[in-house]
Design a protein around this motif. Structure first.
Motif: not given
Length: 242
Positions: A213-220
């Motif tokens: 979820x941390x990586x997805x938050x950054x890419x979002x």
């Protein structure tokens, strides 16, 4: 409170789980793990059955070299077909190469094999099965793709990249569990992906505190999830609060 969404997600969670496992399970395999029902038996109990001859032997050997695992299940009563992709195995170098494809200039990994090898054979097999006496329901079938982790990224790419054929429906919805932020979107032919993303729904489903979820938050922040073509929802469960 999560029951309504969870009921819709559960069967696809089972499908994502069995994509990691041997199908059918070997004799003597435990019927449950950690108190959870065996997903293979659970799917059979609600009308799902696998395409045991897909991929065929030649394709299976070819995709095994990149550690790509794919299964297709169907539920005639519900007029549904689901493509399930296996996720990351921590000890597999091939899986990590696929996960890190953003940083690798030359791509010949699971995403590549899915588009070039698996997708075309899926279309051919779907058309063949539709012509069989008991395949008439497939004219009105909905196609889904699903997977966990790396499999969730692959499931999204499958939806974007499926070869356009008038006899095969486009993927209706992707159920991506704890998905990788890598979807292979930009590596798909623009004409094909622009067709396939119309009326496509993608659910990115995860448990609170899940690490990706941390990586997805950054890419979002860099590439905001779409609100149309495709419609992307991010569903966060909190089933194990602490």
């Amino acid at each position: 409170p999560a029951a309504e969404e969870a009921k819709a997600d559960l069967q696809f969670a089972w499908l994502s789980q069995v994509a990691y496992d041997h199908i059918p399970p070997p004799e003597g395999a435990p019927s449950s793990a950690n108190g959870c029902p065996d997903p293979y038996s659970s799917l059979g109990a609600v009308g799902w059955s696998p395409w045991l001859d897909f991929p065929d032997d030649a394709l299976q050997k070819k995709i095994a070299k990149s550690h790509l695992r794919v299964e297709v299940w169907m539920n005639p009563a519900r007029r549904e077909v689901a493509v399930a992709l296996g996720g990351t195995v921590a000890t597999s170098l091939k899986d990590w190469q696929a996960n890190l494809r953003w940083f690798i200039p030359y791509h010949d990994d699971e995403y590549t094999k899915l588009v070039k090898e698996v997708g075309p054979q899926f279309v051919e097999e779907f058309l063949r099965r539709k012509q069989e006496p008991d395949g008439k329901w497939m004219d009105l079938a909905k196609i889904y793709s699903t997977g966990h982790s790396l499999g969730g990224g692959l499931a999204q790419e499958f939806a974007y990249s499926l070869r356009v054929d008038p006899g095969v429906p486009r993927v209706t919805k992707v159920f991506a569990f704890d998905p990788s932020p890598v979807t292979g979107y930009t590596s798909v032919d623009k004409t094909i992906r622009d067709t396939n993303r119309q009326d496509l729904f993608i659910d990115r489903i995860y448990e609170r505190r899940e690490i990706l979820a941390i990586l997805r938050s950054v890419t979002n922040f860099i590439d905001r999830p779409g609100v149309t073509a495709p419609v992307i929802r991010q569903l966060r469960y909190n089933l194990f609060p602490r």
